[in-house]
Design an enzyme around this catalytic site. Structure first.
Site, short mmCIF file in Angstrom:
data_model
loop_
_atom_site.label_atom_id
_atom_site.label_comp_id
_atom_site.label_asym_id
_atom_site.label_seq_id
_atom_site.Cartn_x
_atom_site.Cartn_y
_atom_site.Cartn_z
N HIS A 1 34.18 20.20 11.97
CA HIS A 1 35.11 21.32 11.93
C HIS A 1 34.68 22.38 10.91
O HIS A 1 35.51 23.18 10.46
CB HIS A 1 36.54 20.84 11.66
CG HIS A 1 37.13 20.10 12.81
ND1 HIS A 1 37.92 20.71 13.77
CD2 HIS A 1 37.03 18.80 13.19
CE1 HIS A 1 38.28 19.81 14.67
NE2 HIS A 1 37.75 18.65 14.34
N GLY B 1 34.27 11.89 27.03
CA GLY B 1 35.36 11.73 26.09
C GLY B 1 35.03 10.93 24.86
O GLY B 1 35.92 10.49 24.13
N GLY C 1 33.11 12.00 22.26
CA GLY C 1 32.74 12.82 21.12
C GLY C 1 31.25 13.04 21.00
O GLY C 1 30.75 13.40 19.94
N SER D 1 29.62 15.12 23.16
CA SER D 1 29.38 16.43 23.74
C SER D 1 28.84 16.38 25.16
O SER D 1 27.89 17.06 25.51
CB SER D 1 28.44 17.25 22.84
OG SER D 1 28.60 18.62 23.06
N SER D 2 29.49 15.59 25.99
CA SER D 2 29.07 15.49 27.39
C SER D 2 29.22 16.83 28.11
O SER D 2 28.38 17.18 28.95
CB SER D 2 29.90 14.43 28.11
OG SER D 2 31.29 14.70 28.01
N GLU E 1 32.53 28.19 27.09
CA GLU E 1 33.52 27.23 26.57
C GLU E 1 34.81 27.94 26.14
O GLU E 1 35.91 27.50 26.48
CB GLU E 1 32.93 26.51 25.35
CG GLU E 1 32.12 25.29 25.68
CD GLU E 1 32.97 24.09 26.02
OE1 GLU E 1 33.86 23.72 25.24
OE2 GLU E 1 32.75 23.52 27.10
N ASP F 1 27.52 22.16 19.03
CA ASP F 1 27.09 21.27 20.10
C ASP F 1 25.97 21.88 20.92
O ASP F 1 24.97 21.22 21.22
CB ASP F 1 28.28 20.94 21.00
CG ASP F 1 29.39 20.21 20.26
OD1 ASP F 1 29.11 19.68 19.17
OD2 ASP F 1 30.52 20.18 20.76
#
Length: 385
Positions: free
Chosen positions: A37, A125, A127, A129-130, A163, A175
């Site tokens: 973050h 899902g 984490g 970064s799919s 995004e 990412d």
């Protein structure tokens, strides 16, 4: 593995569309070693591209139609059109390639119709970064097919635009940067203010360590309110402190900041400010001493995310605590939070014991069994075939 993945995607394309693909492009998922973050606060991050990736077999078509299929099953072929593309025209995973097309068009790049088959082994899902792996693979393919000639920085910004404005997830640039800029044996030290990137050696294997990922199988979504509320708190904190972004606040400024804002906003600010410093300290330790020297920073990062940013969950805390108790030298949750994965640096000789301890701890607490696997730094997005 790379050649096998390329052939699997090409074969799935032939089976689906009865023709040969023009090519196969790939982009990896990522693990964030540290720096959570901090990206949208114009700070520092240290991710690495992993040896799990999305692959897209692609063939241009002249009629402006888009047909999308994933080897993971789902709803069959999604049919879209290049013209008039908007968020309402895509659903499910197709929003990611559609968003990239839209972002290219926004830049004035003429995108042809195409058929595409997605084959990905990046867990959904978790984490890792799919979604960005899909976007970066599609962007790399489109960049070549259209002759757009976008460089890495422009591709990062195009996928971020997809995004933010198309998918609706208020993510930063970490990412995409890891997926597009990664290199085997290295982490990517990224300044999210100006996109300056440096490769930092991260040879865990050479230090007798493995990077163990604990996928809690607690799904999360960046488009939900938890992520957005944390970002809003950071923006409020920066406004109160009179700075462009929390990147401009030092650890020494925190005591003064405490008196200027409510307790929750202060905790959010404190996480970001101290996390930025932990990234810088981790980079310095890796360069001077290697992976074993960063363990304490991983532990401190998890505590900060758990207590100050409040984005952990019982399963993530369990993964971190169990791995540390069983011999991991450092561990933290990774990714946006509210689920997903934790990572642990584990002595190679202790890997089996740590895996067993985590699995047992999850069972004892009645959690869903986690998925455990190791990852290593890998090369970034490129053409495979």
């Amino acid at each position: 593995m790379t050649a096998e993945g390329a052939e699997r995607a090409a074969r799935a394309f032939r089976d689906a569309f009865g023709a040969e693909a023009d090519g196969v492009w790939t982009a990896p998922g990522r693990v964030n070693l540290i720096g959570e973050h901090t990206d949208y606060n114009e700070g520092f991050v240290l991710p690495f591209a992993i040896d799990l990736a999305a692959r897209v077999a692609f063939r241009a078509r002249p009629d402006g139609a888009i047909r999308l299929l994933s080897t993971s099953g789902g709803d069959g072929v999604a049919e879209l059109a290049v013209s008039g593309l908007d968020r309402g025209s895509a659903a499910g995973w197709s929003v990611y390639p559609a968003g990239v097309v839209w972002a290219f068009q926004e830049r004035g790049i003429e995108v042809p119709g195409f058929d595409l088959v997605l084959d990905s082994d990046v867990p959904l899902g978790a984490g890792l970064s799919s979604s960005h792996a899909i976007e970066c693979a599609v962007a790399t393919a489109l960049n070549e097919v259209t002759g757009a000639g976008l460089d890495a920085e422009q591709l990062v910004l195009a996928t971020q635009r997809a995004e933010n404005a198309f998918v609706g997830a208020p993510t930063g640039i970490m990412d995409q940067s890891a997926s597009l800029r990664g290199r085997s044996g290295h982490a990517v030290f990224l300044d999210c203010r100006d996109q300056h990137a440096e490769l930092v050696p991260f040879d865990a294997a050479g230090a007798g360590l493995v990077t163990l990922v604990v996928d809690t199988r607690v799904a999360h979504s960046h488009a939900d309110g938890g992520y957005a509320s944390r970002r809003a708190a950071c923006e409020l904190g920066a406004e109160v402190l009179g700075v462009k972004a929390l990147r401009d606040v030092s650890v020494e400024d925190l005591e003064e900041a405490r008196a200027l804002m409510d307790a929750v906003t202060f905790r959010r600010v404190r996480h970001v400010v101290t996390e930025d410093q932990r990234v810088l300290d981790t980079v310095a330790a890796l360069r001077a001493s290697g992976p074993a020297a960063i363990a304490g920073f991983l532990d401190a990062s998890h505590a900060s995310m758990r207590d100050d940013f409040e984005i952990s969950c019982p399963e993530l805390d369990c993964a971190v605590e169990a791995s540390r108790a069983a011999g991991a030298i450092g561990a933290r949750m990774t990714g946006g939070g509210f689920g997903g994965s934790a990572i642990a640096l584990v002595p190679s000789d202790d890997e089996a014991r740590v895996r067993d301890a985590i699995t047992e701890a999850f069972a004892e607490r009645g959690f869903r069994a986690p998925r455990l696997f190791t990852v290593a730094p890998a090369d970034g997005a490129r053409r495979l075939a």
